[in-house]
Motif scaffolding. Structure first.
Motif, PDB file in Angstrom:
ATOM      1  N   PRO A  47      49.929  39.834  38.431  1.00 60.26           N
ATOM      2  CA  PRO A  47      48.741  39.093  37.988  1.00 60.26           C
ATOM      3  C   PRO A  47      48.515  37.780  38.728  1.00 60.26           C
ATOM      4  O   PRO A  47      47.388  37.283  38.751  1.00 60.26           O
ATOM      5  N   GLY A  48      49.556  37.240  39.321  1.00 62.59           N
ATOM      6  CA  GLY A  48      49.399  35.979  40.040  1.00 62.59           C
ATOM      7  C   GLY A  48      49.029  36.133  41.495  1.00 62.59           C
ATOM      8  O   GLY A  48      48.954  35.134  42.230  1.00 62.59           O
ATOM      9  N   ASP A  49      48.773  37.360  41.950  1.00 57.19           N
ATOM     10  CA  ASP A  49      48.439  37.602  43.351  1.00 57.19           C
ATOM     11  C   ASP A  49      46.975  37.229  43.599  1.00 57.19           C
ATOM     12  O   ASP A  49      46.056  38.006  43.326  1.00 57.19           O
ATOM     13  N   ALA A  50      46.758  36.027  44.130  1.00 60.33           N
ATOM     14  CA  ALA A  50      45.398  35.522  44.319  1.00 60.33           C
ATOM     15  C   ALA A  50      44.600  36.354  45.308  1.00 60.33           C
ATOM     16  O   ALA A  50      43.417  36.647  45.086  1.00 60.33           O
ATOM     17  N   GLU A  51      45.231  36.762  46.398  1.00 55.82           N
ATOM     18  CA  GLU A  51      44.511  37.540  47.407  1.00 55.82           C
ATOM     19  C   GLU A  51      44.051  38.873  46.847  1.00 55.82           C
ATOM     20  O   GLU A  51      42.942  39.340  47.129  1.00 55.82           O
ATOM     21  N   GLY A  52      44.904  39.504  46.010  1.00 55.06           N
ATOM     22  CA  GLY A  52      44.521  40.774  45.395  1.00 55.06           C
ATOM     23  C   GLY A  52      43.313  40.615  44.486  1.00 55.06           C
ATOM     24  O   GLY A  52      42.382  41.433  44.516  1.00 55.06           O
ATOM     25  N   HIS A  53      43.306  39.558  43.660  1.00 57.51           N
ATOM     26  CA  HIS A  53      42.149  39.290  42.803  1.00 57.51           C
ATOM     27  C   HIS A  53      40.885  39.038  43.636  1.00 57.51           C
ATOM     28  O   HIS A  53      39.795  39.496  43.284  1.00 57.51           O
ATOM     29  N   GLN A  54      41.052  38.313  44.749  1.00 57.15           N
ATOM     30  CA  GLN A  54      39.900  37.987  45.606  1.00 57.15           C
ATOM     31  C   GLN A  54      39.295  39.256  46.206  1.00 57.15           C
ATOM     32  O   GLN A  54      38.071  39.431  46.213  1.00 57.15           O
ATOM     33  N   GLN A  55      40.153  40.140  46.710  1.00 53.56           N
ATOM     34  CA  GLN A  55      39.666  41.386  47.306  1.00 53.56           C
ATOM     35  C   GLN A  55      39.007  42.271  46.250  1.00 53.56           C
ATOM     36  O   GLN A  55      37.955  42.867  46.491  1.00 53.56           O
ATOM     37  N   ALA A  56      39.615  42.340  45.079  1.00 46.34           N
ATOM     38  CA  ALA A  56      39.028  43.154  44.007  1.00 46.34           C
ATOM     39  C   ALA A  56      37.669  42.599  43.598  1.00 46.34           C
ATOM     40  O   ALA A  56      36.713  43.356  43.387  1.00 46.34           O
ATOM     41  N   ALA A  57      37.574  41.278  43.502  1.00 41.05           N
ATOM     42  CA  ALA A  57      36.307  40.649  43.120  1.00 41.05           C
ATOM     43  C   ALA A  57      35.213  40.958  44.136  1.00 41.05           C
ATOM     44  O   ALA A  57      34.072  41.279  43.766  1.00 41.05           O
ATOM     45  N   ALA A  58      35.550  40.842  45.429  1.00 42.58           N
ATOM     46  CA  ALA A  58      34.557  41.109  46.469  1.00 42.58           C
ATOM     47  C   ALA A  58      34.084  42.554  46.425  1.00 42.58           C
ATOM     48  O   ALA A  58      32.886  42.839  46.604  1.00 42.58           O
ATOM     49  N   LEU A  59      35.012  43.487  46.174  1.00 46.26           N
ATOM     50  CA  LEU A  59      34.640  44.902  46.090  1.00 46.26           C
ATOM     51  C   LEU A  59      33.776  45.169  44.859  1.00 46.26           C
ATOM     52  O   LEU A  59      32.790  45.912  44.924  1.00 46.26           O
ATOM     53  N   LEU A  60      34.121  44.567  43.734  1.00 46.41           N
ATOM     54  CA  LEU A  60      33.306  44.738  42.527  1.00 46.41           C
ATOM     55  C   LEU A  60      31.891  44.209  42.736  1.00 46.41           C
ATOM     56  O   LEU A  60      30.912  44.809  42.279  1.00 46.41           O
ATOM     57  N   ALA A  61      31.792  43.079  43.446  1.00 53.81           N
ATOM     58  CA  ALA A  61      30.469  42.528  43.731  1.00 53.81           C
ATOM     59  C   ALA A  61      29.668  43.482  44.609  1.00 53.81           C
ATOM     60  O   ALA A  61      28.465  43.701  44.382  1.00 53.81           O
ATOM     61  N   ARG A  62      30.318  44.066  45.628  1.00 54.55           N
ATOM     62  CA  ARG A  62      29.619  45.002  46.517  1.00 54.55           C
ATOM     63  C   ARG A  62      29.186  46.257  45.774  1.00 54.55           C
ATOM     64  O   ARG A  62      28.177  46.883  46.114  1.00 54.55           O
ATOM     65  N   LEU A  63      29.958  46.646  44.761  1.00 52.42           N
ATOM     66  CA  LEU A  63      29.635  47.851  43.980  1.00 52.42           C
ATOM     67  C   LEU A  63      28.645  47.558  42.862  1.00 52.42           C
ATOM     68  O   LEU A  63      28.277  48.456  42.100  1.00 52.42           O
TER      69      LEU A  63
ATOM     70  N   VAL B  76      32.709  38.712  38.366  1.00 50.95           N
ATOM     71  CA  VAL B  76      32.823  37.324  37.915  1.00 50.95           C
ATOM     72  C   VAL B  76      34.212  37.074  37.330  1.00 50.95           C
ATOM     73  O   VAL B  76      34.873  36.076  37.638  1.00 50.95           O
ATOM     74  N   ALA B  77      34.680  38.006  36.484  1.00 55.50           N
ATOM     75  CA  ALA B  77      36.008  37.852  35.880  1.00 55.50           C
ATOM     76  C   ALA B  77      37.101  37.872  36.945  1.00 55.50           C
ATOM     77  O   ALA B  77      38.066  37.096  36.881  1.00 55.50           O
ATOM     78  N   ALA B  78      36.955  38.737  37.931  1.00 52.31           N
ATOM     79  CA  ALA B  78      37.968  38.829  38.984  1.00 52.31           C
ATOM     80  C   ALA B  78      37.971  37.576  39.863  1.00 52.31           C
ATOM     81  O   ALA B  78      39.033  37.092  40.272  1.00 52.31           O
ATOM     82  N   TYR B  79      36.795  37.044  40.155  1.00 51.30           N
ATOM     83  CA  TYR B  79      36.733  35.812  40.940  1.00 51.30           C
ATOM     84  C   TYR B  79      37.354  34.649  40.169  1.00 51.30           C
ATOM     85  O   TYR B  79      38.008  33.768  40.749  1.00 51.30           O
ATOM     86  N   GLU B  80      37.160  34.626  38.859  1.00 49.25           N
ATOM     87  CA  GLU B  80      37.763  33.558  38.060  1.00 49.25           C
ATOM     88  C   GLU B  80      39.283  33.651  38.127  1.00 49.25           C
ATOM     89  O   GLU B  80      39.978  32.645  38.284  1.00 49.25           O
ATOM     90  N   GLU B  81      39.820  34.864  38.015  1.00 46.91           N
ATOM     91  CA  GLU B  81      41.268  35.043  38.125  1.00 46.91           C
ATOM     92  C   GLU B  81      41.762  34.621  39.509  1.00 46.91           C
ATOM     93  O   GLU B  81      42.824  34.007  39.643  1.00 46.91           O
ATOM     94  N   ALA B  82      40.987  34.967  40.534  1.00 45.56           N
ATOM     95  CA  ALA B  82      41.378  34.585  41.889  1.00 45.56           C
ATOM     96  C   ALA B  82      41.407  33.071  42.042  1.00 45.56           C
ATOM     97  O   ALA B  82      42.355  32.501  42.600  1.00 45.56           O
ATOM     98  N   ALA B  83      40.357  32.398  41.547  1.00 49.46           N
ATOM     99  CA  ALA B  83      40.293  30.935  41.672  1.00 49.46           C
ATOM    100  C   ALA B  83      41.470  30.278  40.968  1.00 49.46           C
ATOM    101  O   ALA B  83      42.098  29.351  41.505  1.00 49.46           O
ATOM    102  N   LEU B  84      41.790  30.733  39.760  1.00 48.14           N
ATOM    103  CA  LEU B  84      42.897  30.148  39.024  1.00 48.14           C
ATOM    104  C   LEU B  84      44.224  30.413  39.726  1.00 48.14           C
ATOM    105  O   LEU B  84      45.096  29.534  39.787  1.00 48.14           O
TER     106      LEU B  84
END
Length: 413
Positions: free
Chosen positions: A37-53, A60-68
């Protein structure tokens, strides 16, 4: 899950993303962040893919996790980029706006955070567990000097830029209009020399700032910056700075102080005499320099008068020249950006040996006589080094006045 398994998910996700298999790539990154859960890069990549989809709420939730996650790891610039992406999807996401403001806008020297800011940071899970007033996020240049509202305004004005390898971010000689912060990647600083060759003179990595002089004054770039690897940058333009300063005047002096400190630190680090200064002595010198704009034709030093200051030329061109008894002027080689002048008079206690006049609108850093004598000349070892430099420059001046050739750029006043 083992480290090897996590890496496999990351590598498979990257391969599938490269093939544009978005759903399959997302599944790999979701497995990665579920296990770590603390893997920031993983959250960032997931967020970008969710946005593209088109899955906005999940993105939004994934980007928040990435930022934190980035913030908890001290990766503050990456946290800003994640929050910028989140706010692009949901500008009214108040939790992110408030947490950013607390994290960065309330950043002050360790031990000086207010109870209110500590409480807010804990509320948004931005402080490591058990962290006290002197712990938490590291200081970020420029941002850390801003209060809550000015920081939020600067953050809103900054734009995220991506650059592929070998792309030029700025080009030597072109007019500059923005400053950059390196979020990801490596960039090379390249400069043309008098022999016509173009050579690399430096490297910029994550956390580096460059181009900040463009926020202070108009003028050509002094070097090119080229991406060596895929990069992510934050860009802050002069036009947007001016708009922010109109609303938050405190930002202007903070930007000037940020640039002044970087330039003076570079001067002290590279000059053999100033290299003798201890870190606390260098900081004292940095604080004494002031930024001054000089109009075209303005005289900064006048031959025969007592020297009043030591100068570092930041922007523009200046010419030193000697006035002969018959009134004729003998010009010395033009001073280049980065040149220092005025120290001979201060060092030897003699009148200024040449007049220095701005050929173009220029910007200089100025250290007055009293500060020069108090902070520099009184220190053991420095006077001897500067005396040697001053004597050598006076000898070159004498050669120039007698008609002997001196290599352009070698003479300093």
């Amino acid at each position: 899950m083992t480290t090897d398994t996590l890496q496999q998910h990351r590598q498979r996700g990257a391969r599938l993303l490269a093939l544009d298999h978005l759903e399959a790539a997302l599944a790999e990154y979701e497995k990665l962040v579920a296990a770590a859960p603390g893997d920031a890069e993983g959250h960032q990549q997931a967020a970008a893919l969710l946005a593209r989809l088109g899955r906005k709420a999940q993105a939004v939730a994934a980007y928040e996790e990435a930022a934190l996650a980035w913030a908890r790891g001290g990766q503050l610039l990456r946290a800003i980029v994640a929050c910028k992406a989140l706010l692009a999807l949901d500008p009214a996401h108040t939790r992110t706006q408030r947490s950013l403001a607390e994290l960065y806008g309330w950043r002050v020297k360790p031990g000086a955070r207010s109870p209110a800011s500590l409480k807010a940071m804990a509320e948004f899970e931005l402080l490591p567990e058990g962290a006290g007033p002197s712990e938490g996020m590291p200081v970020v240049p420029l941002f850390s000097q801003l209060g809550r509202e000015p920081f939020a305004a600067v953050l809103e004005a900054m734009e995220v830029r991506t650059c592929p390898p070998r792309q030029s971010v700025v080009v030597e000689g072109e007019l500059g209009a923005s400053m950059f912060a390196v979020v990801e990647g490596t960039l090379e600083v390249v400069r043309h020399f008098q022999d016509g060759a173009q050579r690399q003179v430096g490297t910029l990595a994550e956390g580096a700032f460059f181009g900040e002089l463009a926020l202070i004054s108009e003028g050509p770039r002094l070097a090119s910056v080229v991406a060596a690897t895929p990069g992510v940058l934050l860009e802050f333009t002069r036009a947007k700075l001016e708009a922010v300063v109109r609303k938050h005047p405190v930002v202007g002096p903070v930007v000037q102080a940020f640039y002044r400190e970087r330039m003076v630190d570079n001067l002290l680090r590279n000059n053999p005499a100033f290299a003798l200064l201890k870190p606390e002595q260098k900081q004292a010198v940095v604080r004494e320099f002031t930024l001054k704009a000089a109009a075209e034709g303005e005289v900064l030093l006048k031959q025969g008068q007592e020297g009043e200051a030591f100068y570092l030329l930041l922007r523009g061109r200046c010419t030193p020249y000697h006035v002969k008894p018959d009134g004729q002027e003998k010009a010395y080689p033009e001073l280049r950006e980065g040149s220092v002048f005025g120290e001979i008079s201060l060092l030897l206690g003699k009148p200024v040996t040449a007049t220095v006049r701005a050929n173009t609108p220029s910007v200089v850093l100025r250290l007055d006589r009293a500060a020069f004598e108090r902070l520099i000349l009184g220190l053991p070892g420095i006077r001897g080094v500067l005396m040697k430099v001053g004597t050598e420059r006076l000898q070159r001046t004498a050669k120039l006045l007698s008609g002997q050739e001196i290599h352009d750029g070698d003479l300093r006043v």
